[in-house]
Design an enzyme around this catalytic site. Structure first.
Site, PDB file in Angstrom:
ATOM      1  N   ASP A 186      42.277  47.589  23.389  1.00  0.00           N
ATOM      2  CA  ASP A 186      42.109  48.562  22.324  1.00  0.00           C
ATOM      3  C   ASP A 186      42.292  49.939  22.955  1.00  0.00           C
ATOM      4  OD1 ASP A 186      41.669  49.774  19.954  1.00  0.00           O
ATOM      5  OD2 ASP A 186      39.520  49.338  19.852  1.00  0.00           O
ATOM      6  N   ASP A 236      38.482  40.056  16.864  1.00  0.00           N
ATOM      7  CA  ASP A 236      37.630  40.368  18.010  1.00  0.00           C
ATOM      8  C   ASP A 236      36.385  41.016  17.478  1.00  0.00           C
ATOM      9  OD1 ASP A 236      38.765  43.170  17.454  1.00  0.00           O
ATOM     10  OD2 ASP A 236      37.274  43.537  19.015  1.00  0.00           O
ATOM     11  N   CYS A 270      27.884  20.812  20.249  1.00  0.00           N
ATOM     12  CA  CYS A 270      28.542  22.012  20.794  1.00  0.00           C
ATOM     13  C   CYS A 270      28.796  21.780  22.288  1.00  0.00           C
ATOM     14  CB  CYS A 270      27.662  23.238  20.573  1.00  0.00           C
ATOM     15  SG  CYS A 270      28.279  24.724  21.403  1.00  0.00           S
ATOM     16  N   CYS A 291      29.096  23.899  24.734  1.00  0.00           N
ATOM     17  CA  CYS A 291      28.723  24.967  25.669  1.00  0.00           C
ATOM     18  C   CYS A 291      27.526  24.546  26.524  1.00  0.00           C
ATOM     19  CB  CYS A 291      28.436  26.258  24.906  1.00  0.00           C
ATOM     20  SG  CYS A 291      26.734  26.409  24.342  1.00  0.00           S
ATOM     21  N   CYS A 344      23.998  24.246  24.991  1.00  0.00           N
ATOM     22  CA  CYS A 344      23.753  23.075  24.137  1.00  0.00           C
ATOM     23  C   CYS A 344      23.828  21.761  24.906  1.00  0.00           C
ATOM     24  CB  CYS A 344      24.752  23.070  22.972  1.00  0.00           C
ATOM     25  SG  CYS A 344      24.525  24.478  21.859  1.00  0.00           S
ATOM     26  N   HIS A 389      27.493  30.670  24.156  1.00  0.00           N
ATOM     27  CA  HIS A 389      27.410  29.772  22.994  1.00  0.00           C
ATOM     28  C   HIS A 389      28.064  30.406  21.767  1.00  0.00           C
ATOM     29  CE1 HIS A 389      25.876  27.219  19.804  1.00  0.00           C
ATOM     30  NE2 HIS A 389      25.536  28.342  19.188  1.00  0.00           N
TER      31      HIS A 389
END
Lengths: 410, 410
Positions: free
Chosen positions: B94, B299, B337, B339, B342, B368
């Site tokens: 950006d 984003d 999940c 991740c 989890c 997560h």
């Protein structure tokens, strides 16, 4: 083969230095070994899986912190410290005596124990030898520590004697409570005090109340006074059969030569066939010096604390990553180090993380410092096994001290 | 086969929703896709390797932050943003316009550009369209953004028109500077300003001065005013051939129906054969709504920022981990999940991390939340490819909104 819990088998010795294997109910630790500290059952920003990947075998946690948050009953209800912290290997809890003496805002010490104020909610708590053992048996680490009375490292003989003798009396009370719980089991879970806001815990059956297999370690005290250290060791050995013995009260402000002399004494006079755990010492050069004096196990928050401030251990002394010379340096922090900071990044990027206050920096350098100490202990062990420790340690210390930029005293 | 840089191939569409492949010089991104934000070339406590393991394909960084620290010349000297952040996949910077307008302590905006004071050392900096392009070409991300003038999401028509029209004039200046650098190369490295304390950079050869292959994206502005959004799109399409187009200035305080209506308009009127990047929108339900309106790339700092405060995205709304009901909950945060929060831990332990202020907590929940958004976009893509997006998105939104505990607006 050393397979029974708390067996300690010497694999090799060279002078006072020892290479050994210490077996716990959760596996065997090759010593000398550095134990990463996860005060709150978490190692400052690091997953246990990462610390394990860097070679950690035995982790340390703190009964004082876990008693306050989330509560020892909660940890027990969740399956005990190993299940809670997701670490299936050996664990040790410190009693929290050091924290009560150093962190609590208000404290009152008498023969019964320590009364202190919880810094979070102002509530008063009584920490006695019996209560500490109940907490540590609820948490369920493999090795648990006695409650002792702490003094400054440089204290004069009289206060040092008083604290040492009280610590022996507290040790006896710890032992009696430890044995009672071994016989009678732990208190019903729903009768253990919990922090405010905890939901009601389920009442438990006899099986859950059975105490886990643990070893209680006494702590040698006595400051830098050889007669007191001898008296402390004598008292400890007279009061029970111990699976291992800790040396406490060092690296707390006393001059280095006095620390080394005390280690020489303890290394020579403690039973050879038991592990010796030197508490709270964790600078690389101090570890090498202590291994040479017969110490086996170590812990310290220095590697993670220094990592948070961007100070990295290297074989050539410490490196402050914020130094401007790192700005354009595309070299790894330590060539050959297996940690992610060294294999995935360069000094310029690591410096940037600290300059930009990015939490990835403290995390990476904390893990690097732990990896460095654990690797150092593996090197020391290999040198002892090869009968080469004297030469290796002299050369290692020379290179480390020649490069040293930051003082090894915090 | 879409293999040429900045090709955009539609794989499937359903209503306004699109599944596509966007190719960059560093590989192809399957869209819809969420791009994790590494403002300082680091994603709040996370290693790029971890974010990649959770499915990240394209990362975002910020020219404003990197210009101030460590300096765009430093990043260029270190091999460019990909080498610096150790991410070999697609990247986007950006311009930093949003940060200049929202973070800088002092700023003055006129037709030339923005003057602002560096919050670290008080130094004054002039941010013009030309300077921003020079910075972004030094950094070297695959996609770079124009400088635009920002206003509040709910601004009235007149200020919104003024900012939109100025942004179009700045876009033209960005384009001219972008093309000039493509022809003439970047400035010699040792002439690029650097932050105080930077060592002298080496003078560089023609090869190093050659600009990397990049795409400049314009930004549609105009607040919630349909006529202004239309005028902005018209102006953008009249002033160049773009490889992709961003929609800016949303999720900045305007009511949700107005945001969705603006997305409907942009989704319908922007060229079908170019990727559309919706800037700064990152709540799960907003992403699903925006995909349904034809947006492709997203984003937002919300997943990492909310993770720092213990708020986790789940398919049944958000969960505040500190809630007391989690104290004894041994269930994973989200079943299935992938991740580490989890798969390695339970809700009780995650709650403890936040209660004890342990930095492992923010780190795990930030990852997560990112994993959740990236997985959500993969699900949306699969649904579009299967012609099932309308049903899937309606059901997903119903379940998410039925469970929602925290407001999805920060």
């Amino acid at each position: 083969m050393s397979t029974a819990p708390f067996d300690f088998r010497l694999d090799a010795t060279e002078g006072a230095a020892r290479a050994a294997e210490f077996t716990t109910p959760h596996g065997t630790v090759e010593t000398p070994a550095f134990m990463p500290v996860g005060t709150h059952a978490a190692i400052r920003g690091l997953a246990t899986s990462e610390v394990g990947a860097m070679g950690a075998r035995m982790l340390l946690s703190n009964a004082y912190h876990l008693y306050l948050r989330p509560g020892d009953a909660v940890v027990r209800a969740l399956g005990g410290l190993h299940a809670f912290a997701r670490w299936d290997g050996p664990m040790l809890t410190d009693s929290g005596g050091f924290q009560v003496f150093s962190l609590a805002r208000y404290r009152e010490v008498n023969e019964e124990g320590v009364t202190f104020k919880n810094k979070f909610d102002g509530s008063l708590h009584a920490y006695t030898p019996e209560r500490v053992i109940q907490i540590e048996r609820n948490l369920g680490a493999d090795v648990i520590m006695q409650l002792d009375e702490l003094i400054d490292g440089g204290s004069a003989s009289e206060p040092a004697r008083g604290a040492m003798e009280r610590s022996l009396r507290w040790l006896e009370r710890c032992r009696v409570e430890f044995d009672r719980i071994s016989r009678e089991g732990r208190a019903p879970l729903d009768t253990v005090p919990t922090p405010p806001g905890t939901p009601l815990l389920p009442a438990t059956n006899d099986d859950e109340r059975r105490a886990p297999q643990q070893a209680l370690f006494p702590i040698v005290q006595g400051g830098v006074h050889a007669d007191l250290r001898r008296a402390s060791m004598r008292g400890i050995l007279n009061c029970g059969e111990w699976k291992g013995i800790a040396v406490g009260g060092l690296s707390t402000g006393e001059p280095k030569p006095e620390m080394y002399a005390t280690l020489d004494l303890c290394g020579a006079e403690l039973p050879r066939e038991r592990p010796r755990y030197l508490m709270g010492v964790g600078f690389p050069d101090d570890l090498v010096e202590a291994v040479g004096r017969g110490m086996d196990l170590f812990d310290c928050v220095a590697p993670t604390r220094m990592g948070r401030h961007g100070t990295a251990f290297t074989p050539r002394g410490t490196v402050q990553l914020l130094k401007g010379t790192n700005r354009l340096d595309r070299a790894p922090l330590v060539d050959g180090c297996p940690c992610p900071a060294c294999t995935q990044y360069d000094r310029a990027y690591l410096r940037h993380l600290f300059a930009a206050d990015e939490p990835l920096g403290p995390r990476l350098i904390a893990l690097h410092n732990l990896a460095m100490l654990m690797g150092l202990m593996r090197e020391a062990r290999a040198a002892i096994c090869a009968g080469d420790f004297a030469r290796w340690s002299a050369e290692w210390l020379l290179a480390y001290r020649a490069g040293g930029q930051a003082d090894s005293a915090e």
